[in-house]
Design a protein around this motif. Structure first.
Motif, PDB file in Angstrom:
ATOM      1  N   ASN A 177      58.983  41.367  16.666  1.00 26.55           N
ATOM      2  CA  ASN A 177      59.113  40.815  15.452  1.00 26.55           C
ATOM      3  C   ASN A 177      59.943  41.518  14.425  1.00 26.55           C
ATOM      4  OD1 ASN A 177      57.701  38.669  16.123  1.00 26.55           O
ATOM      5  ND2 ASN A 177      55.454  39.311  15.219  1.00 26.55           N
ATOM      6  N   GLY A 178      61.126  42.065  14.899  1.00 19.74           N
ATOM      7  CA  GLY A 178      61.977  42.907  13.976  1.00 19.74           C
ATOM      8  C   GLY A 178      61.480  44.655  13.951  1.00 19.74           C
ATOM      9  N   ARG A 179      60.267  45.018  14.485  1.00 18.17           N
ATOM     10  CA  ARG A 179      59.829  46.345  14.244  1.00 18.17           C
ATOM     11  C   ARG A 179      59.990  46.872  15.399  1.00 18.17           C
ATOM     12  NH1 ARG A 179      55.085  48.563  15.817  1.00 18.17           N
ATOM     13  NH2 ARG A 179      54.384  46.570  16.478  1.00 18.17           N
ATOM     14  N   ARG A 180      60.937  48.121  15.074  1.00 21.24           N
ATOM     15  CA  ARG A 180      61.430  49.017  16.355  1.00 21.24           C
ATOM     16  C   ARG A 180      60.392  49.363  17.485  1.00 21.24           C
ATOM     17  NH1 ARG A 180      66.103  52.313  17.621  1.00 21.24           N
ATOM     18  NH2 ARG A 180      65.626  52.594  19.908  1.00 21.24           N
ATOM     19  N   LEU A 181      60.365  49.121  18.447  1.00 19.08           N
ATOM     20  CA  LEU A 181      59.368  49.624  19.442  1.00 19.08           C
ATOM     21  C   LEU A 181      59.743  50.851  20.158  1.00 19.08           C
ATOM     22  CD1 LEU A 181      58.272  46.308  21.366  1.00 19.08           C
ATOM     23  CD2 LEU A 181      57.001  47.517  19.389  1.00 19.08           C
ATOM     24  N   LEU A 182      59.173  52.103  20.006  1.00 22.43           N
ATOM     25  CA  LEU A 182      59.320  53.307  20.932  1.00 22.43           C
ATOM     26  C   LEU A 182      57.778  53.639  21.686  1.00 22.43           C
ATOM     27  CD1 LEU A 182      61.279  55.418  18.158  1.00 22.43           C
ATOM     28  CD2 LEU A 182      61.916  54.274  20.740  1.00 22.43           C
ATOM     29  N   ILE A 183      57.834  53.462  22.993  1.00 20.95           N
ATOM     30  CA  ILE A 183      56.741  53.681  23.547  1.00 20.95           C
ATOM     31  C   ILE A 183      56.172  55.139  23.589  1.00 20.95           C
ATOM     32  CG2 ILE A 183      55.575  53.946  25.867  1.00 20.95           C
ATOM     33  CD1 ILE A 183      57.442  51.652  26.616  1.00 20.95           C
ATOM     34  N   GLU A 184      54.924  55.318  23.087  1.00 19.94           N
ATOM     35  CA  GLU A 184      54.218  56.668  23.158  1.00 19.94           C
ATOM     36  C   GLU A 184      53.751  57.024  24.642  1.00 19.94           C
ATOM     37  OE1 GLU A 184      50.275  58.205  20.838  1.00 19.94           O
ATOM     38  OE2 GLU A 184      51.576  57.013  19.584  1.00 19.94           O
ATOM     39  N   ASP A 185      53.890  58.128  25.163  1.00 15.97           N
ATOM     40  CA  ASP A 185      53.502  58.396  26.455  1.00 15.97           C
ATOM     41  C   ASP A 185      52.043  58.478  26.421  1.00 15.97           C
ATOM     42  OD1 ASP A 185      54.159  58.779  29.075  1.00 15.97           O
ATOM     43  OD2 ASP A 185      53.765  60.948  28.920  1.00 15.97           O
ATOM     44  N   ARG A 186      51.516  58.005  27.705  1.00 16.72           N
ATOM     45  CA  ARG A 186      50.071  57.837  27.868  1.00 16.72           C
ATOM     46  C   ARG A 186      49.840  57.802  29.344  1.00 16.72           C
ATOM     47  NH1 ARG A 186      46.387  55.365  24.508  1.00 16.72           N
ATOM     48  NH2 ARG A 186      48.042  54.600  23.066  1.00 16.72           N
ATOM     49  N   SER A 187      48.688  58.510  29.728  1.00 11.29           N
ATOM     50  CA  SER A 187      48.434  58.559  31.181  1.00 11.29           C
ATOM     51  C   SER A 187      47.316  57.204  31.358  1.00 11.29           C
ATOM     52  CB  SER A 187      47.551  59.848  31.353  1.00 11.29           C
ATOM     53  OG  SER A 187      46.614  59.703  32.177  1.00 11.29           O
ATOM     54  N   ILE A 188      47.095  56.948  32.547  1.00 11.35           N
ATOM     55  CA  ILE A 188      46.293  55.665  32.850  1.00 11.35           C
ATOM     56  C   ILE A 188      44.745  56.088  32.531  1.00 11.35           C
ATOM     57  CG2 ILE A 188      47.916  54.481  34.473  1.00 11.35           C
ATOM     58  CD1 ILE A 188      46.143  55.170  36.828  1.00 11.35           C
ATOM     59  N   ASP A 189      44.627  56.847  32.708  1.00 10.79           N
ATOM     60  CA  ASP A 189      43.189  57.407  32.308  1.00 10.79           C
ATOM     61  C   ASP A 189      42.954  57.305  30.756  1.00 10.79           C
ATOM     62  OD1 ASP A 189      44.037  59.723  31.201  1.00 10.79           O
ATOM     63  OD2 ASP A 189      43.067  61.082  32.480  1.00 10.79           O
ATOM     64  N   ASP A 190      43.787  57.198  29.933  1.00 15.61           N
ATOM     65  CA  ASP A 190      44.003  57.000  28.494  1.00 15.61           C
ATOM     66  C   ASP A 190      44.553  55.691  28.055  1.00 15.61           C
ATOM     67  OD1 ASP A 190      43.361  57.872  25.841  1.00 15.61           O
ATOM     68  OD2 ASP A 190      45.394  58.507  25.465  1.00 15.61           O
ATOM     69  N   GLY A 191      44.531  54.645  29.235  1.00 23.82           N
ATOM     70  CA  GLY A 191      45.065  53.478  28.812  1.00 23.82           C
ATOM     71  C   GLY A 191      44.700  52.135  29.700  1.00 23.82           C
ATOM     72  N   ILE A 192      44.970  51.068  29.327  1.00 25.61           N
ATOM     73  CA  ILE A 192      44.748  49.938  29.843  1.00 25.61           C
ATOM     74  C   ILE A 192      45.933  49.837  30.837  1.00 25.61           C
ATOM     75  CG2 ILE A 192      44.773  47.354  29.863  1.00 25.61           C
ATOM     76  CD1 ILE A 192      43.746  47.536  27.068  1.00 25.61           C
ATOM     77  N   VAL A 193      45.521  49.319  32.510  1.00 26.26           N
ATOM     78  CA  VAL A 193      46.729  49.160  33.405  1.00 26.26           C
ATOM     79  C   VAL A 193      46.401  47.436  33.692  1.00 26.26           C
ATOM     80  CG1 VAL A 193      47.543  49.329  35.669  1.00 26.26           C
ATOM     81  CG2 VAL A 193      46.641  51.519  34.152  1.00 26.26           C
ATOM     82  N   ALA A 194      47.505  46.763  33.341  1.00 24.86           N
ATOM     83  CA  ALA A 194      47.301  45.264  33.975  1.00 24.86           C
ATOM     84  C   ALA A 194      48.106  45.082  35.290  1.00 24.86           C
ATOM     85  CB  ALA A 194      48.391  44.474  33.063  1.00 24.86           C
ATOM     86  N   PHE A 195      47.503  44.097  35.785  1.00 26.44           N
ATOM     87  CA  PHE A 195      47.984  43.780  37.050  1.00 26.44           C
ATOM     88  C   PHE A 195      48.289  42.250  37.447  1.00 26.44           C
ATOM     89  CE2 PHE A 195      44.379  41.982  39.299  1.00 26.44           C
ATOM     90  CZ  PHE A 195      43.399  42.386  38.342  1.00 26.44           C
ATOM     91  N   GLY A 196      49.170  41.947  38.280  1.00 26.39           N
ATOM     92  CA  GLY A 196      49.237  40.272  38.511  1.00 26.39           C
ATOM     93  C   GLY A 196      48.957  40.305  40.063  1.00 26.39           C
ATOM     94  N   CYS A 197      48.259  38.902  40.331  1.00 30.66           N
ATOM     95  CA  CYS A 197      48.024  38.614  41.505  1.00 30.66           C
ATOM     96  C   CYS A 197      47.949  37.214  41.748  1.00 30.66           C
ATOM     97  CB  CYS A 197      46.669  39.298  41.987  1.00 30.66           C
ATOM     98  SG  CYS A 197      45.402  38.589  40.754  1.00 30.66           S
ATOM     99  N   ALA A 198      49.371  36.536  41.490  1.00 30.52           N
ATOM    100  CA  ALA A 198      49.661  35.244  41.837  1.00 30.52           C
ATOM    101  C   ALA A 198      49.204  34.764  43.305  1.00 30.52           C
ATOM    102  CB  ALA A 198      51.014  34.985  41.293  1.00 30.52           C
ATOM    103  N   ARG A 199      48.604  33.447  43.439  1.00 31.23           N
ATOM    104  CA  ARG A 199      47.890  33.100  44.529  1.00 31.23           C
ATOM    105  C   ARG A 199      49.139  32.857  45.442  1.00 31.23           C
ATOM    106  NH1 ARG A 199      43.867  30.103  46.063  1.00 31.23           N
ATOM    107  NH2 ARG A 199      44.843  30.324  48.230  1.00 31.23           N
ATOM    108  N   TYR A 200      50.396  32.659  45.183  1.00 33.13           N
ATOM    109  CA  TYR A 200      51.416  32.262  45.976  1.00 33.13           C
ATOM    110  C   TYR A 200      51.574  33.478  47.181  1.00 33.13           C
ATOM    111  CZ  TYR A 200      54.704  35.019  43.510  1.00 33.13           C
ATOM    112  OH  TYR A 200      55.249  35.866  42.625  1.00 33.13           O
ATOM    113  N   ASN A 201      51.366  34.661  46.498  1.00 33.59           N
ATOM    114  CA  ASN A 201      51.202  35.853  47.516  1.00 33.59           C
ATOM    115  C   ASN A 201      49.935  36.261  48.177  1.00 33.59           C
ATOM    116  OD1 ASN A 201      52.503  38.083  48.501  1.00 33.59           O
ATOM    117  ND2 ASN A 201      51.867  39.503  46.824  1.00 33.59           N
TER     118      ASN A 201
END
Ligand code: 2AM
Ligand code: CA
Length: 267
Positions: free
Chosen positions: A135-159
């Protein structure tokens, strides 16, 4: 070509999604398990192709719903990768977690992307070399380890064939991260890395229109997205995808490799 005009077109497409009143007769089964298309997917894709053709008459379109571009592959000039509704299953069940995704490639290289989630009114955008924005605001990722963050995964049924491998990866991610999520829209989950909400993402098989736009947005925000072997994601065929902050990406790559090794020994 004006990127602002394209952004407006994607926003308009999102409004069609937001105002949809889905009826049973609008839903049609495609080939394979749990694979549906609705009249809204078709309507939004037709709208996008019509409007984007006015902006760029020579463009080729590679879309989730069959297009000429799907038959001929990535064009020599401008190719648009269109996912009219990413998160179609979410849309079917009124989950309100779906988006419109439009990626732009020039001579086979991804140069820009727009992902609009109309439910949250979030427009993610990026032009190669000019940064990523929400929405017009600049994005800069702050480094983060997975033990300190959410990990998303996809698992669509076609696979279905990747079920055992995915289950093993998910177990490992569950034990190594702060939390795991399965959002049902690869484009939104990938953009949430750029937005700082997700540390990482993995899915074992996605189509180019699922990740094309988000790949530019993640890279321009300072994140990484590749196949599990570290090679670039492909634009002419489906591929597995790992993405994340610099650290999370390496961690998920390692988890994938460990599982791969274990599964190889089982065979
Ligand atoms: P879709 O909703 O546009 O189909 C969820 O794991 C992710 O997988 C979603 O982004 C979803 O996109 C994608 N997906 C599900 N079935 C798919 C199919 N048959 N081809 C390509 N992508 C698919
Ligand atoms: Ca999709």
């Amino acid at each position: 070509m004006s990127q602002k005009i394209i952004e407006e077109i994607v926003r308009e497409a999102g409004k069609i999604l937001l105002s949809a009143h889905l009826q049973r007769e609008d839903i049609h089964k495609k080939t394979g398990p749990a694979n549906f298309v609705t009249d809204y997917d078709l309507r939004i894709q037709t709208f996008l192709i019509e409007k984007l053709s006015e902006v760029c008459p020579s463009a080729v379109f590679f879309g989730e719903e069959d297009t000429e571009g799907n038959k001929h592959g990535v064009g020599e000039g401008i190719t648009f990768f269109i996912d009219p509704i990413d998160g179609t299953t979410n849309f079917l069940f009124d989950y309100r977690n779906s988006c419109v995704s439009v990626g732009m490639a020039d001579h086979g290289l991804m140069t820009a992307g727009w992902v609009f989630d109309p439910y949250a009114d979030r427009m993610y955008s990026a032009v190669r070399g000019e940064g990523a924005f929400l929405n017009g605001r600049r994005l800069l990722i702050e480094d983060r380890s997975i033990d300190d963050g959410i990990v998303a995964f996809g698992c669509a049924r076609y696979n279905d064939g990747g079920a055992a491998r995915m289950a093993a990866i998910v177990e490992k991610l569950f034990l190594s991260s702060l939390a795991i999520r399965n959002g049902g829209s690869a484009a939104i989950d990938l953009c949430r890395i750029a937005g700082g909400n997700n540390a990482g993402y993995i899915e074992l098989l996605l189509q180019p229109y699922d990740y094309a736009a988000a790949s530019v947005i993640i890279e321009e925000a300072g994140g990484l997205i590749t196949q599990p072997d570290g090679t670039p994601v492909t634009l002419n065929r489906p591929c597995p995808v790992i993405a994340g902050t610099k650290t999370a990406y390496q961690e998920i790559l390692r988890i994938y490799a460990e599982i791969e090794k274990g599964m190889g020994q089982e065979c």
